[in-house]
Write a protein that holds these residues in place. Sequence first.
Motif, PDB file in Angstrom:
ATOM      1  N   HIS A 204     -14.931 -12.462 -23.088  1.00 42.86           N
ATOM      2  CA  HIS A 204     -15.644 -11.365 -22.427  1.00 42.86           C
ATOM      3  C   HIS A 204     -17.063 -11.789 -22.055  1.00 42.86           C
ATOM      4  CE1 HIS A 204     -17.316  -7.203 -22.056  1.00 42.86           C
ATOM      5  NE2 HIS A 204     -18.332  -7.702 -22.741  1.00 42.86           N
ATOM      6  N   LEU A 205     -17.776 -12.373 -23.013  1.00 42.60           N
ATOM      7  CA  LEU A 205     -19.175 -12.742 -22.815  1.00 42.60           C
ATOM      8  C   LEU A 205     -19.360 -13.857 -21.791  1.00 42.60           C
ATOM      9  CD1 LEU A 205     -20.688 -12.834 -26.434  1.00 42.60           C
ATOM     10  CD2 LEU A 205     -21.534 -11.469 -24.529  1.00 42.60           C
ATOM     11  N   LEU A 206     -18.561 -14.912 -21.959  1.00 44.34           N
ATOM     12  CA  LEU A 206     -18.822 -16.145 -21.227  1.00 44.34           C
ATOM     13  C   LEU A 206     -18.068 -16.253 -19.911  1.00 44.34           C
ATOM     14  CD1 LEU A 206     -18.607 -18.561 -24.296  1.00 44.34           C
ATOM     15  CD2 LEU A 206     -20.654 -17.459 -23.349  1.00 44.34           C
TER      16      LEU A 206
ATOM     17  N   ILE B 216     -20.321 -23.155 -18.811  1.00 44.35           N
ATOM     18  CA  ILE B 216     -20.892 -22.387 -19.916  1.00 44.35           C
ATOM     19  C   ILE B 216     -19.838 -22.113 -20.989  1.00 44.35           C
ATOM     20  CG2 ILE B 216     -21.977 -20.215 -20.551  1.00 44.35           C
ATOM     21  CD1 ILE B 216     -23.765 -22.109 -18.933  1.00 44.35           C
ATOM     22  N   GLU B 217     -18.630 -21.750 -20.557  1.00 44.97           N
ATOM     23  CA  GLU B 217     -17.582 -21.412 -21.518  1.00 44.97           C
ATOM     24  C   GLU B 217     -17.228 -22.597 -22.414  1.00 44.97           C
ATOM     25  OE1 GLU B 217     -14.061 -18.953 -20.350  1.00 44.97           O
ATOM     26  OE2 GLU B 217     -12.965 -20.733 -20.990  1.00 44.97           O
TER      27      GLU B 217
ATOM     28  N   PRO C  26     -20.628 -14.674 -15.528  1.00 43.53           N
ATOM     29  CA  PRO C  26     -20.547 -14.793 -14.070  1.00 43.53           C
ATOM     30  C   PRO C  26     -21.172 -13.605 -13.333  1.00 43.53           C
ATOM     31  CG  PRO C  26     -18.452 -15.371 -15.060  1.00 43.53           C
ATOM     32  CD  PRO C  26     -19.303 -14.816 -16.160  1.00 43.53           C
ATOM     33  N   LEU C  27     -21.059 -12.411 -13.914  1.00 46.84           N
ATOM     34  CA  LEU C  27     -21.691 -11.238 -13.304  1.00 46.84           C
ATOM     35  C   LEU C  27     -23.207 -11.372 -13.300  1.00 46.84           C
ATOM     36  CD1 LEU C  27     -19.765  -8.037 -14.429  1.00 46.84           C
ATOM     37  CD2 LEU C  27     -20.658  -8.492 -12.141  1.00 46.84           C
ATOM     38  N   VAL C  28     -23.743 -11.894 -14.395  1.00 48.09           N
ATOM     39  CA  VAL C  28     -25.188 -12.103 -14.467  1.00 48.09           C
ATOM     40  C   VAL C  28     -25.627 -13.145 -13.441  1.00 48.09           C
ATOM     41  CG1 VAL C  28     -27.055 -13.006 -15.917  1.00 48.09           C
ATOM     42  CG2 VAL C  28     -25.388 -11.405 -16.886  1.00 48.09           C
ATOM     43  N   ALA C  29     -24.853 -14.223 -13.334  1.00 53.52           N
ATOM     44  CA  ALA C  29     -25.245 -15.346 -12.480  1.00 53.52           C
ATOM     45  C   ALA C  29     -24.985 -15.101 -10.997  1.00 53.52           C
ATOM     46  CB  ALA C  29     -24.503 -16.610 -12.925  1.00 53.52           C
TER      47      ALA C  29
END
Length: 374
Positions: free
Chosen positions: A84-86, A236-237, A91-94
């Motif tokens: 969920h986080l990564l 990142i993941e 991706p939504l943040v980036a």
Amino acid sequence: MNGLPRAEIAEGFSQWLGTLADWARKHRDGTVEWRDVAGTGLLSLTVPEHLGGAGVGFEAVSTALETAAAGCGPGGLWFAVCAHLLACQEPLVAFGDSEQQQRFLPGMMTGDVIGAHASTEYEAGSDVLSVRTAATRAAEGAWTLNGSKTFVTNGPIADVFLVLARTAPGSPLAGLTSFLVPRGTPGLSVGPPIEKAGLQGSSLATLRLDECELPDSACLGGAGAGYAVLTHTMRIERALILAPTLGLMERALQSAVEHARMRRQFGQRLADFDSVRDRLVTMKINLVSAREMLQATARQADSGRLDHARSALTKVHVSRCFNEFCNNLVDVYGGYALLPETGAGLLLDDAVASRFYSGTSDMNRKIVAQGLGL
């Protein structure tokens, strides 16, 4: 990202981490749910402050994931949290525009919205060029998606899916697009949970998209940005998805040491046998080595210096340490490893799985080799 906690908030983060450790210990013998995890604030750590998050960065979140997993929960729960986080929130943040971020991120941080990344297909796991799920123009400003995805972590419970689809032939550099597909979108169907061994506390499912219509506003990063979204997400993941296993290993090591102190064979403690002590020392080496590499990699991510080779190297190394740790763990317990209360068998299953998700160890070794110029 704001990087590591700044001097003025470092003390506050340290205090929060202590509160998180207390929370985890209190939940050690109980069932932990998504809402419980979200209530700690863990899901907001890497989201920038201007988007409502804590903005403390990747090293902080890796430390928090280790701390929480050391205290409670099965490995699969923390794997699901990382997915969920990564693979959806990050991706939504980036890449998300303000409308997408405002629509999904607040709920993702509170646990009211669970995210799932859907890129794997039956014949297209690591082979992105083989993605068959296709999105075609239905009308001006709209797309129609058709295809299927499998091994979608959080699939049975997710509220929004980040779906990779082909929008043009040829190179993946411009021919792929990532779509945000809310659950309940007409044409989207979610299969039942996939039966699996290991990763208890997480769920997988298959998705089908049949004439699933979406507006342009569902494209994350815009049409044709799918490959960029995917490679950023995987970088990142791979670097951080095994952070919770450090906590799981810490918890298992403590229990194994206690077992070796208490159990007696041939008139002496297990801990008095050189072979048992050697296994426990090797497990400690595995844990420290994995932790040092993962945290150093997280610092590189915070400073913007993380490349794909380092990310892949971290995934290979930590999963290798995790597997060696668990092989020694079951030998310390012997036949008792078969008993569910030791948790040794389940952890071994988790270790085996760690060699295959977020890219297989063989594929990640190939990326490391490319980084060496081979």
